[in-house]
Design a protein around this motif. Structure first.
Motif, short mmCIF file in Angstrom:
data_model
loop_
_atom_site.label_atom_id
_atom_site.label_comp_id
_atom_site.label_asym_id
_atom_site.label_seq_id
_atom_site.Cartn_x
_atom_site.Cartn_y
_atom_site.Cartn_z
N VAL A 44 0.86 -1.18 0.00
CA VAL A 44 0.00 0.00 0.00
C VAL A 44 0.90 1.24 0.00
N ARG A 45 0.44 2.26 -0.71
CA ARG A 45 1.18 3.53 -0.77
C ARG A 45 0.26 4.62 -0.23
N LEU A 46 0.77 5.39 0.72
CA LEU A 46 -0.01 6.47 1.33
C LEU A 46 0.64 7.79 0.96
N HIS A 47 -0.14 8.64 0.28
CA HIS A 47 0.34 9.97 -0.12
C HIS A 47 -0.14 10.98 0.91
N LEU A 48 0.82 11.60 1.60
CA LEU A 48 0.51 12.65 2.56
C LEU A 48 0.71 14.00 1.88
N PRO A 49 0.00 15.02 2.33
CA PRO A 49 0.23 16.35 1.78
C PRO A 49 1.66 16.79 2.06
N PRO A 50 2.25 17.60 1.18
CA PRO A 50 3.60 18.09 1.44
C PRO A 50 3.62 18.98 2.68
N GLY A 51 4.76 19.00 3.34
CA GLY A 51 4.90 19.81 4.55
C GLY A 51 4.68 18.97 5.79
N PRO A 52 4.68 19.63 6.93
CA PRO A 52 4.51 18.89 8.18
C PRO A 52 3.13 18.24 8.25
N ALA A 53 3.10 17.00 8.68
CA ALA A 53 1.84 16.27 8.77
C ALA A 53 1.06 16.73 10.00
N GLY A 54 -0.24 16.86 9.85
CA GLY A 54 -1.10 17.23 10.96
C GLY A 54 -1.42 16.03 11.83
N VAL A 55 -2.04 16.29 12.96
CA VAL A 55 -2.38 15.24 13.91
C VAL A 55 -3.31 14.21 13.27
N ALA A 56 -4.30 14.65 12.52
CA ALA A 56 -5.25 13.73 11.91
C ALA A 56 -4.56 12.82 10.88
N ALA A 57 -3.66 13.39 10.08
CA ALA A 57 -2.95 12.59 9.08
C ALA A 57 -2.05 11.56 9.76
#
Length: 95
Positions: A44-57
């Motif tokens: 599985v590949r998880l794409h996170l938004p660029p920048g620091p990840a938030g608590v929910a992510a």
């Protein structure tokens, strides 16, 4: 924006929205869980938004990590651009 996903071969890719908040965290985690349990993927590949990840992510990442450990599949986490879906091409017989 809801969680988006595509399946490339036997590898699903999930994209978390940049504005994922605590309210959307449970829905995102359920979406990921349904996808993994229904496809039984090779990874599985998880794409996170660029920048620091938030608590929910980070919470969704932890949930996906625990789930994939239970299934014995690898996980890749990236902030690379989201791949557009590959259009299916139907070719007719040439004359």
């Amino acid at each position: 924006m809801p969680v988006q996903h595509i399946v490339q071969g036997r590898i699903p890719a999930l994209r978390l929205p940049i504005d994922l908040d605590v309210g959307g965290r449970a829905a995102a985690a359920r979406h990921a869980q349904r996808l993994l349990l229904s496809h039984r993927p090779l990874g599985v590949r998880l794409h996170l938004p660029p920048g620091p990840a938030g608590v929910a992510a980070l919470s969704v990442l932890a949930r996906v990590r625990r789930l994939r450990e239970g299934l014995g599949i690898p996980l890749a986490v990236t902030d690379l651009p989201w791949p557009p879906p590959v259009p299916s091409v139907t070719r007719g017989a040439s004359a």
